[in-house]
Design an enzyme around this catalytic site. Structure first.
Site, PDB file in Angstrom:
ATOM      1  N   LYS A 151      -4.875  -0.134 -13.426  1.00  0.00           N
ATOM      2  CA  LYS A 151      -4.131  -1.396 -13.367  1.00  0.00           C
ATOM      3  C   LYS A 151      -4.929  -2.510 -14.038  1.00  0.00           C
ATOM      4  O   LYS A 151      -4.394  -3.299 -14.825  1.00  0.00           O
ATOM      5  CB  LYS A 151      -3.822  -1.762 -11.911  1.00  0.00           C
ATOM      6  CG  LYS A 151      -2.775  -0.848 -11.285  1.00  0.00           C
ATOM      7  CD  LYS A 151      -2.686  -0.963  -9.769  1.00  0.00           C
ATOM      8  CE  LYS A 151      -1.722   0.073  -9.204  1.00  0.00           C
ATOM      9  NZ  LYS A 151      -1.690   0.148  -7.750  1.00  0.00           N
ATOM     10  N   GLN A 176      -4.221  -2.769  -2.456  1.00  0.00           N
ATOM     11  CA  GLN A 176      -4.127  -1.328  -2.700  1.00  0.00           C
ATOM     12  C   GLN A 176      -4.134  -0.566  -1.380  1.00  0.00           C
ATOM     13  O   GLN A 176      -5.002  -0.771  -0.532  1.00  0.00           O
ATOM     14  CB  GLN A 176      -5.312  -0.889  -3.588  1.00  0.00           C
ATOM     15  CG  GLN A 176      -5.255   0.557  -4.016  1.00  0.00           C
ATOM     16  CD  GLN A 176      -4.091   0.869  -4.969  1.00  0.00           C
ATOM     17  OE1 GLN A 176      -3.799   0.105  -5.879  1.00  0.00           O
ATOM     18  NE2 GLN A 176      -3.401   1.980  -4.729  1.00  0.00           N
ATOM     19  N   ASP A 232       4.039  -6.280  -5.607  1.00  0.00           N
ATOM     20  CA  ASP A 232       4.449  -4.913  -5.263  1.00  0.00           C
ATOM     21  C   ASP A 232       5.878  -4.882  -4.730  1.00  0.00           C
ATOM     22  O   ASP A 232       6.470  -3.812  -4.588  1.00  0.00           O
ATOM     23  CB  ASP A 232       3.519  -4.351  -4.167  1.00  0.00           C
ATOM     24  CG  ASP A 232       2.426  -3.481  -4.766  1.00  0.00           C
ATOM     25  OD1 ASP A 232       2.667  -2.907  -5.855  1.00  0.00           O
ATOM     26  OD2 ASP A 232       1.347  -3.380  -4.151  1.00  0.00           O
TER      27      ASP A 232
END
Ligand code: NDP
Length: 304
Positions: free
Chosen positions: A52, A96, A119
């Site tokens: 990412k 994460q 997200d």
């Protein structure tokens, strides 16, 4: 042979469309900013985060990785997220998962400001998705829709079957397909006669985490098959059962000691589908591409 839906090609297309938007923002105000919280040591998470961050770097998005230790408490992580919520140079926050076991994951995800929730996991954004209102969408499901649209595969009026009902893939994928006017069925581990339900699908989305479970029996001839599953098979007997009739695949397994397999049988899909996403190289690359889209859109909203 069915049409291969190439996730790497679509990812590159999306990135090349984002690049001028990012350059324009950087020239007029500042580059978009993404903060990634990577708590503790999890080798798989470290690889995902590295990819990412690299993609941010390639595109000119400012990124910052915060790496609190395994021992971090819920309160400390909440304070870290609040600090990132308040920072003017950060447009997107990605926590994460999984978090260390002592941390209350739901509370931490709830603490992310909805407008920085790239997200799309915050209940406000889940509500936006359900209501069809603007807001960041969960990245993997959003990537599936992009893939279907960019390959001009029709969704409206089609029967879509989504196998898997997780909050991060199955449910949002089903809602996005519904918003595109598909007739959607969601299946899970308690669905009776799964093969018969799957065979109704013009668009079959597999998101279970069960290697090669969907065999020819589950696939309507000519269906579009989207395989989200990403399973590393390390057992030779299992690999042999999957790749019977494909000795070159088994040789590759023997060289590496493992093979990445989706939830759809990789040989059966070739015999039955009209179009399919390979594993790897199908849905996977789009997840990061859509994270970049969500970050750029969050920055555009933040800076306008
Ligand atoms: P979860 O484990 O959260 O959910 C799995 C879902 O599959 C559950 O709803 C479960 O049903 C259902 N399921 C499990 N076994 C069966 C079965 N035998 N028959 C029918 N349904 C079944 O997984 P995720 O949604 O997080 O991930 C799914 C897969 O997608 C994984 O392989 C994951 O690695 C991959 N993934 C890939 C991404 C990418 O970028 N390519 C991103 C995210 C995930 P129930 O609810 O009844 O338990």
């Amino acid at each position: 042979m069915p049409q291969l839906l190439d996730g790497n090609r679509i990812r590159d297309e999306i990135k090349s469309e984002l690049a001028p938007r990012i350059r324009a923002m950087a020239a007029s105000k500042r580059a978009p900013g993404l903060a990634v919280v990577l708590a503790g040591h999890n080798p798989a998470s470290e690889i995902y985060v590295r990819n990412k961050v690299k993609t941010c770097h390639d595109l000119g998005i400012y990124s910052e990785t915060l790496t609190p230790p395994d021992s971090i408490s819920t309160a400390e992580l909440l304070a870290l997220v609040q600090h990132l919520n308040a920072r003017a140079d950060i447009d997107g926050i990605l926590v994460q998962l999984p978090l260390p076991p002592q941390v209350d994951t739901k509370r931490v995800l709830l603490a992310v400001a909805p407008e920085k929730d790239v997200d799309g996991f915050h209940p406000c954004n889940v509500g936006n998705l359900v209501a069809g209102l603007p807001g960041p969408r969960a990245c993997t499901p959003a990537g599936i829709i992009e893939l279907l649209k960019r390959y001009s595969l029709p969704i409206a009026g089609r029967r879509a079957v989504v196998v898997g009902r997780s909050d991060i893939v199955g449910k949002p994928a089903a809602l996005l397909l519904l918003h595109q006017h598909a007739t959607v069925t969601i299946c899970h581990s308690k669905t009776p006669d799964l093969p018969a339900v799957c065979r109704e699908a013009d668009i079959l989305v597999a998101a279970m985490g069960r290697p090669a479970l969907l065999t020819a029996d589950y696939i309507r001839p000519g269906a579009t098959v989207i395989d989200v599953g990403t399973n590393r098979v390390t057992d030779r007997v299992q690999a042999e059962a999957i790749f019977r009739g494909a000795p070159e695949k088994l040789e590759a397994f023997d060289r590496k000691g493992s093979v990445l397999v989706g939830d759809v049988h990789p040989l059966d899909v070739l015999a039955r589908a009209g179009a399919y996403t390979p594993v790897p190289g199908g849905v996977g690359p789009l997840t990061i591409a859509m994270l970049m889209v969500n970050t750029v859109e969050a920055a555009e909203r933040h800076l306008c």
